[in-house]
Design an enzyme around this catalytic site. Structure first.
Site, PDB file in Angstrom:
ATOM      1  N   SER A 132       0.734  -1.215   0.163  1.00  0.00           N
ATOM      2  CA  SER A 132      -0.073   0.019   0.093  1.00  0.00           C
ATOM      3  C   SER A 132       1.350   0.915  -0.140  1.00  0.00           C
ATOM      4  O   SER A 132       1.898   1.114   0.346  1.00  0.00           O
ATOM      5  CB  SER A 132      -1.089   0.115   1.026  1.00  0.00           C
ATOM      6  N   TYR A 145      -2.361  -1.008  10.544  1.00  0.00           N
ATOM      7  CA  TYR A 145      -2.182  -1.375   8.800  1.00  0.00           C
ATOM      8  C   TYR A 145      -1.582  -0.903   8.342  1.00  0.00           C
ATOM      9  O   TYR A 145      -0.745  -1.429   7.737  1.00  0.00           O
ATOM     10  CB  TYR A 145      -3.539  -0.950   8.074  1.00  0.00           C
TER      11      TYR A 145
END
Length: 276
Positions: A132, A145
């Protein structure tokens, strides 16, 4: 001969879009997700659905066994299973950190370790790991995350160096904001309640995150880009798919002092807002 790809997290979001893109490109797709029940394959898509919980070693082993009954090869694996817990570093529990890391990172490692021996025997294979933009920089209230995706970045670099001589190639997909995320994989820290010292800043950040995701890029377009990269003779190691401002944020994070990056991101997400 039709190539076979395993896709984790194939029931929603970017994993589902990527699985469908591989099927449309003529691959045999074996998708795994916790929500998949045993079912007959859909011949129109050539998309097989198998139950898979990447946090369970037994489930991963069962998936691999059933997948090899469908096809004795694994030409590519796409690891897209992920969960997000929003919360401040102070109020995100160790159990919540563990859940995110177990799903996003350790679950990926489990599945790679099932596919890699087969790829070594074949002397070929493509390992596609979903990182990401958060794997490159931190964002307020996404520490769990972000930590999982930073781990993915380092792991992929090691994996690529170790497996190169076996004809195995590795790709890190680094998506920015995309539409269509599933709410059941976007959770909130249990302790991040209305009496939190971070309440105003947290609510501001969640509003910005939701707005950016709602106006994000097309998951279908990302899936097609992943497939095109997988079909190249030499895969790109990093496939960053994001809007211009997120590309710019990564560039600024790399070259500007930390205090400048911190100021920009705190202002953007409202991380300095105080409770009233």
């Amino acid at each position: 001969m039709k190539k076979t790809v395993w896709v984790t997290g194939a029931s929603s979001g970017l994993g589902m879009a990527t699985a469908k893109a591989f099927a449309a490109a003529g691959w045999r797709v074996i998708g795994g997700a916790r929500s998949f029940a045993d079912a007959a394959p859909e011949a129109t898509e050539d998309l097989y659905r198998l139950p898979l919980d990447v946090t369970s070693p037994e489930s991963c082993e069962s998936f691999a066994k059933k997948a090899l009954e469908i096809s004795p090869r694994v030409d590519a694996i796409v690891c897209a299973a992920a969960v997000l817990v929003l919360g401040s570093c102070e109020n995100t529990s160790c159990e919540e950190y563990s859940r995110v890391l177990e799903t996003n990172f350790v679950g990926t490692v489990r599945m790679v370790q099932h596919a890699l021996p087969l790829m070594r025997q074949q002397m070929s294979g493509r390992i596609i790991l979903f990182s990401s933009i958060n794997g490159l920089l931190g964002i307020p209230f996404q520490s769990a995350y972000t930590a999982s995706k930073h781990a993915m970045e380092g792991y992929a670099e090691c994996l690529a160096m170790e497996t190169r001589r076996f004809g195995v190639q590795v790709c890190l997909v680094e998506p920015g904001d995309h539409r269509g995320g599933s709410n059941h994989t976007r959770l909130h820290a249990a302790q991040e309640g209305t009496d939190s010292a971070y309440q105003a800043a947290y609510e501001s950040a969640c509003t910005v995150i939701h707005r950016d995701e709602s106006g994000g890029l097309s998951p279908e377009a990302l899936g097609q880009k992943v497939v095109r990269n997988a079909q190249r003779k030499h895969m790109r190691f990093r496939l960053r798919v994001a809007k211009f401002d997120q590309h710019l944020a990564v560039w600024l994070h790399r070259y500007l002092p930390n205090w400048v990056n911190s100021l920009i991101l705190r202002n953007y997400y409202g991380a300095d807002k105080a409770n009233h």
